[in-house]
Motif scaffolding. Sequence first.
Motif, mmCIF file in Angstrom:
data_model
loop_
_atom_site.group_PDB
_atom_site.id
_atom_site.type_symbol
_atom_site.label_atom_id
_atom_site.label_comp_id
_atom_site.label_asym_id
_atom_site.label_seq_id
_atom_site.Cartn_x
_atom_site.Cartn_y
_atom_site.Cartn_z
ATOM 1 N N MET A 1 0.837 -1.190 0.000
ATOM 2 C CA MET A 1 0.000 0.000 0.000
ATOM 3 C C MET A 1 0.876 1.244 0.000
ATOM 4 O O MET A 1 1.909 1.284 0.651
ATOM 5 N N LYS A 2 0.511 2.267 -0.744
ATOM 6 C CA LYS A 2 1.267 3.506 -0.769
ATOM 7 C C LYS A 2 1.276 4.091 0.632
ATOM 8 O O LYS A 2 0.248 4.516 1.146
ATOM 9 N N TYR A 7 -1.131 9.339 -0.655
ATOM 10 C CA TYR A 7 -1.879 8.132 -1.005
ATOM 11 C C TYR A 7 -3.183 8.066 -0.220
ATOM 12 O O TYR A 7 -4.222 7.671 -0.753
ATOM 13 N N CYS A 44 4.108 2.493 -8.991
ATOM 14 C CA CYS A 44 2.690 2.776 -9.226
ATOM 15 C C CYS A 44 2.363 2.793 -10.716
ATOM 16 O O CYS A 44 3.008 3.490 -11.505
ATOM 17 N N TYR A 75 -7.134 -4.876 -6.159
ATOM 18 C CA TYR A 75 -6.137 -3.873 -5.774
ATOM 19 C C TYR A 75 -5.784 -3.986 -4.295
ATOM 20 O O TYR A 75 -4.612 -3.951 -3.916
ATOM 21 N N GLU A 76 -6.804 -4.157 -3.463
ATOM 22 C CA GLU A 76 -6.569 -4.246 -2.028
ATOM 23 C C GLU A 76 -5.736 -5.478 -1.683
ATOM 24 O O GLU A 76 -4.857 -5.416 -0.823
ATOM 25 N N CYS A 79 -2.118 -4.780 -2.748
ATOM 26 C CA CYS A 79 -1.488 -3.826 -1.832
ATOM 27 C C CYS A 79 -1.115 -4.450 -0.495
ATOM 28 O O CYS A 79 -0.229 -3.950 0.201
ATOM 29 N N ASP A 81 0.454 -7.098 -0.136
ATOM 30 C CA ASP A 81 1.706 -7.811 -0.379
ATOM 31 C C ASP A 81 1.598 -9.304 -0.103
ATOM 32 O O ASP A 81 2.612 -9.991 0.018
ATOM 33 N N GLU A 87 2.364 -4.074 -9.286
ATOM 34 C CA GLU A 87 1.593 -3.231 -10.198
ATOM 35 C C GLU A 87 2.340 -3.200 -11.530
ATOM 36 O O GLU A 87 3.512 -2.837 -11.594
ATOM 37 N N ASP A 122 6.224 4.906 -2.076
ATOM 38 C CA ASP A 122 5.410 3.694 -2.173
ATOM 39 C C ASP A 122 6.231 2.485 -1.727
ATOM 40 O O ASP A 122 7.204 2.116 -2.376
ATOM 41 N N SER A 126 4.663 -4.977 -3.961
ATOM 42 C CA SER A 126 3.766 -4.670 -5.083
ATOM 43 C C SER A 126 4.292 -3.501 -5.910
ATOM 44 O O SER A 126 3.797 -3.236 -7.003
ATOM 45 N N TYR A 127 5.311 -2.801 -5.394
ATOM 46 C CA TYR A 127 5.925 -1.690 -6.121
ATOM 47 C C TYR A 127 7.324 -2.037 -6.622
ATOM 48 O O TYR A 127 8.071 -1.158 -7.033
#
Length: 215
Positions: A1-2, A7, A44, A75-76, A79, A81, A87, A122, A126-127
């Motif tokens: 999550m950012k 964010y 992102c 998405y949730e 985020c 992980d 992404e 971020d 996930s990033y």
Amino acid sequence: MKKSILYTLCMFFLAGCTANGQSDFAKLPQVKLGEQVADFAGGCFWASSEAMSELRGVDKVIAGYAGGRTANPTYEEVCSDKTGHAETVQIYYDPKVISYAKLVEAFFYAHNPTELNYQGPDQGISYRSIAFYRTPQEKEILLNIIKEINASKHYNASIVTQVMPFTVFYPAEQYHQNYYKLHPDDSYINAVSKPKVEKMRKMEKSQLKPQYQNM
């Protein structure tokens, strides 16, 4: 999550989108005759989608998720992980206009590939930075360009981008598609995404579509 204040502000907006029934997943377009497809994860996907869409020969860019274990993640979930996805953007392009190598170059200049499991504010896997390949030739191109950029000392540290075989790509929710252009006044876009896009424009000016060359 950012993990940033920006964010948090964005999430209030996205929650409103979901409430309005706009959280349906995007559809993958059909590959046109002569087109090829490439996938990259570079932080992102709002910034990545815009940066790659500005290149000559690129027809469409879809934001989504790849590199993980869970089928059809939200998405949730990504985020959190816990799914292993990053992404990712899927790019539909004409190889007669832009080569895979030029896409790879643009990808490496559209984010910071030396940051491990984060991009700026971020945080999380996930990033992370991933370059997916579909053929041995694409893998060779990726490895050679990584060597070239490392040797050029463009970055102060070595590239940590994962080079992985492509398996499956899941399109993200519709509200993530074309987010950069649809929300030009968004605080996260202006503070985090825009500098990445502008960096890519500067480094790959000759590869840009005409409307972006003087921006």
